[in-house]
Design an enzyme around this catalytic site. Sequence first.
Site, mmCIF file in Angstrom:
data_model
loop_
_atom_site.group_PDB
_atom_site.id
_atom_site.type_symbol
_atom_site.label_atom_id
_atom_site.label_comp_id
_atom_site.label_asym_id
_atom_site.label_seq_id
_atom_site.Cartn_x
_atom_site.Cartn_y
_atom_site.Cartn_z
ATOM 1 N N TRP A 152 4.633 -6.798 1.312
ATOM 2 C CA TRP A 152 5.308 -6.036 0.262
ATOM 3 C C TRP A 152 6.393 -6.922 -0.320
ATOM 4 O O TRP A 152 7.163 -7.547 0.419
ATOM 5 C CB TRP A 152 5.945 -4.747 0.789
ATOM 6 C CG TRP A 152 6.731 -4.094 -0.312
ATOM 7 C CD1 TRP A 152 6.223 -3.393 -1.376
ATOM 8 C CD2 TRP A 152 8.149 -4.162 -0.522
ATOM 9 N NE1 TRP A 152 7.245 -3.023 -2.225
ATOM 10 C CE2 TRP A 152 8.430 -3.479 -1.731
ATOM 11 C CE3 TRP A 152 9.202 -4.742 0.180
ATOM 12 C CZ2 TRP A 152 9.720 -3.353 -2.244
ATOM 13 C CZ3 TRP A 152 10.502 -4.623 -0.330
ATOM 14 C CH2 TRP A 152 10.750 -3.925 -1.526
ATOM 15 N N GLU A 165 0.982 -3.979 -0.355
ATOM 16 C CA GLU A 165 1.550 -2.651 -0.586
ATOM 17 C C GLU A 165 2.075 -2.526 -2.011
ATOM 18 O O GLU A 165 2.995 -3.240 -2.403
ATOM 19 C CB GLU A 165 2.685 -2.406 0.425
ATOM 20 C CG GLU A 165 3.376 -1.065 0.255
ATOM 21 C CD GLU A 165 4.503 -0.857 1.282
ATOM 22 O OE1 GLU A 165 4.806 -1.782 2.058
ATOM 23 O OE2 GLU A 165 5.073 0.251 1.281
ATOM 24 N N LYS A 217 3.636 -0.513 -5.504
ATOM 25 C CA LYS A 217 4.781 0.351 -5.779
ATOM 26 C C LYS A 217 4.880 0.580 -7.275
ATOM 27 O O LYS A 217 4.522 -0.296 -8.068
ATOM 28 C CB LYS A 217 6.035 -0.356 -5.252
ATOM 29 C CG LYS A 217 7.294 0.460 -5.243
ATOM 30 C CD LYS A 217 8.297 -0.200 -4.286
ATOM 31 C CE LYS A 217 9.630 0.494 -4.330
ATOM 32 N NZ LYS A 217 10.474 0.103 -3.198
ATOM 33 N N ASP A 251 1.853 3.741 0.299
ATOM 34 C CA ASP A 251 3.102 4.312 0.822
ATOM 35 C C ASP A 251 3.373 5.536 -0.043
ATOM 36 O O ASP A 251 3.427 5.434 -1.278
ATOM 37 C CB ASP A 251 4.214 3.258 0.687
ATOM 38 C CG ASP A 251 5.594 3.758 1.102
ATOM 39 O OD1 ASP A 251 5.975 4.876 0.706
ATOM 40 O OD2 ASP A 251 6.320 3.013 1.791
ATOM 41 N N HIS A 253 5.778 5.645 -3.102
ATOM 42 C CA HIS A 253 5.639 4.625 -4.143
ATOM 43 C C HIS A 253 4.897 5.069 -5.386
ATOM 44 O O HIS A 253 4.331 4.246 -6.108
ATOM 45 C CB HIS A 253 4.957 3.384 -3.556
ATOM 46 C CG HIS A 253 5.838 2.628 -2.615
ATOM 47 N ND1 HIS A 253 5.520 1.404 -2.099
ATOM 48 C CD2 HIS A 253 7.064 2.926 -2.118
ATOM 49 C CE1 HIS A 253 6.485 0.981 -1.302
ATOM 50 N NE2 HIS A 253 7.435 1.905 -1.298
ATOM 51 N N HIS A 283 1.683 3.953 4.788
ATOM 52 C CA HIS A 283 3.069 4.127 5.202
ATOM 53 C C HIS A 283 3.391 5.585 4.956
ATOM 54 O O HIS A 283 3.446 6.020 3.803
ATOM 55 C CB HIS A 283 4.015 3.271 4.365
ATOM 56 C CG HIS A 283 4.200 1.889 4.897
ATOM 57 N ND1 HIS A 283 5.001 0.954 4.290
ATOM 58 C CD2 HIS A 283 3.710 1.297 6.011
ATOM 59 C CE1 HIS A 283 4.985 -0.168 4.994
ATOM 60 N NE2 HIS A 283 4.195 0.016 6.044
ATOM 61 N N ASP A 320 11.868 7.169 -4.017
ATOM 62 C CA ASP A 320 11.398 6.483 -2.818
ATOM 63 C C ASP A 320 12.551 6.367 -1.814
ATOM 64 O O ASP A 320 13.001 5.282 -1.487
ATOM 65 C CB ASP A 320 10.909 5.091 -3.248
ATOM 66 C CG ASP A 320 10.350 4.292 -2.094
ATOM 67 O OD1 ASP A 320 9.835 4.908 -1.148
ATOM 68 O OD2 ASP A 320 10.434 3.054 -2.137
ATOM 69 N N ASP A 350 12.843 7.220 1.408
ATOM 70 C CA ASP A 350 12.562 6.900 2.813
ATOM 71 C C ASP A 350 13.307 7.790 3.805
ATOM 72 O O ASP A 350 13.846 7.311 4.806
ATOM 73 C CB ASP A 350 12.799 5.411 3.105
ATOM 74 C CG ASP A 350 11.714 4.542 2.503
ATOM 75 O OD1 ASP A 350 10.551 4.688 2.913
ATOM 76 O OD2 ASP A 350 12.005 3.741 1.597
ATOM 77 N N ASP A 367 7.259 4.590 7.602
ATOM 78 C CA ASP A 367 8.237 3.792 6.858
ATOM 79 C C ASP A 367 9.390 4.685 6.417
ATOM 80 O O ASP A 367 9.286 5.386 5.423
ATOM 81 C CB ASP A 367 7.560 3.141 5.637
ATOM 82 C CG ASP A 367 8.494 2.174 4.932
ATOM 83 O OD1 ASP A 367 9.598 1.926 5.448
ATOM 84 O OD2 ASP A 367 8.106 1.656 3.856
HETATM 85 C C1 RNT Z 1 9.543 -0.898 0.308
HETATM 86 C C2 RNT Z 1 8.283 -0.756 1.098
HETATM 87 C C3 RNT Z 1 8.240 -1.528 2.377
HETATM 88 C C4 RNT Z 1 9.517 -1.474 3.177
HETATM 89 C C5 RNT Z 1 9.376 -1.977 4.601
HETATM 90 C C6 RNT Z 1 10.696 -2.264 5.209
HETATM 91 O O1 RNT Z 1 9.599 -0.061 -0.761
HETATM 92 O O2 RNT Z 1 8.006 0.582 1.322
HETATM 93 O O3 RNT Z 1 7.161 -1.103 3.122
HETATM 94 O O4 RNT Z 1 10.049 -0.190 3.226
HETATM 95 O O5 RNT Z 1 8.506 -3.025 4.662
HETATM 96 ZN ZN ZN Z 2 6.390 1.053 2.687
#
Ligand code: RNT
Ligand code: ZN
Length: 421
Positions: free
Chosen positions: A188, A227, A229, A261, A264, A288, A296, A298, A328
Amino acid sequence: MKGELRVGNYKDAELKYAKQGIDTENALKKLGDKPISINCWQGDDVAGFDSPENDVVDGLRATGNYPGKARNFAELTADFDKACELIPGKKRLNLHASYAVFEPGERVSRDRIEYRHFAPWAGYAKKRGIGLDFNPTCFGHSNVRDGLTLSSPDQHIQQFWIGHCIQSRRIADAIGRELSDVVLCNVWIPDGFKDIPADRIGPRLRLKSALDRIFEQPLENVVDCVESKLFGVGLESCTVGSLEFYLGYASRRKGVYCLLDNGHFHPTETVSDKISSLLCFFDKLPLHITRPVRWDSDHVPLFDDETRDICKEIVRCGALDKALIGLDFFDASINRIAAWVLGTRSVHKSLLYALLQPDDKLVELQDAGDFTQKLVRMEEMKTLPFGDVWNEYCARNNVPYDGEWMSEIVKYEQNVLRKRG
Ligand code: RNT
Ligand code: ZN
């Protein structure tokens, strides 16, 4: 007494599910076989061990200031051990390259790191019988130049990150060899533009050629993924590694997969709807699982609609083996170990919930065009005694029930975390 009561509850729940044609024993067995890859970075707010370079702020930042965060390998592994005591099921630990364990006084540039810097992690995982996954760390570093890494027009910068990703894949391969396992290696990058770019194709073509170099050498013990986004803080106008870009890349490059993810995407899009599309073309689907609150963000995953829907899709598509489930999230405003436990238990819970749905019957109703009964049946599944099956899973895994694990963490906070400087 308490225990006996719970057993009684499970027997009753087993019968109730059986009446719906659902085998709870089968669900418990399948859940027990499915590993979840837990993100190491929840333990220290994505700080890593290779600072001060990673003090650079570039969009990926945990918010909050909860006391007692892990500062080194010993503390992070002790905290993770504590979390594992309270999490049922098979575990993997997902590492970032920034968690290299250096000798005292040693500093190694990210494009020069080697397996030996991660040997302590491999030893740790081996002792506990858990798998590891690995990620190059292309952020939080002064070589993120004008927001770009692999897509940078500065050849020196681009080369640095290519070197880092190549080393990361080699490390992942060596970990896999050491653990007789296959390691997921996820690329990523934060590359993108805050404001309207004058050139979008230049960065994307540079990313494409960088990836070609990174993935040149096939490695036996690695599953590679990229990955995508849609946006990020400071990358509001354009993200170089978009979904379309990586889907195109992965569909042409054998052995490279797309990681989804669920933070994203545009908030009205859902990863649960995307899973089946990717499974039509790929035999592996890395994920993720996170909880995006309006963006986003988290946050810690919960037993909520989208987490359950993602798990339901994995199960309905017969993709328990194909879906490589990783977590994640990074919340620095609450006890970090509680965050690990809550987030991981929520995903296990959602998977169990998904395994207890009458999928065959629902498909039959859909295919017969009986959408009314399908909807009613789906909705009525919600009031079955799911909690009793979940408790049974916890009991069989020797971990506390819901309502009984937090006190362990409160004790650990008092005895360990509060004593950290
Ligand atoms: C960032 C991505 C990525 C990170 C991690 C730490 O937007 O989601 O996966 O969160 O690799
Ligand atoms: Zn991620």
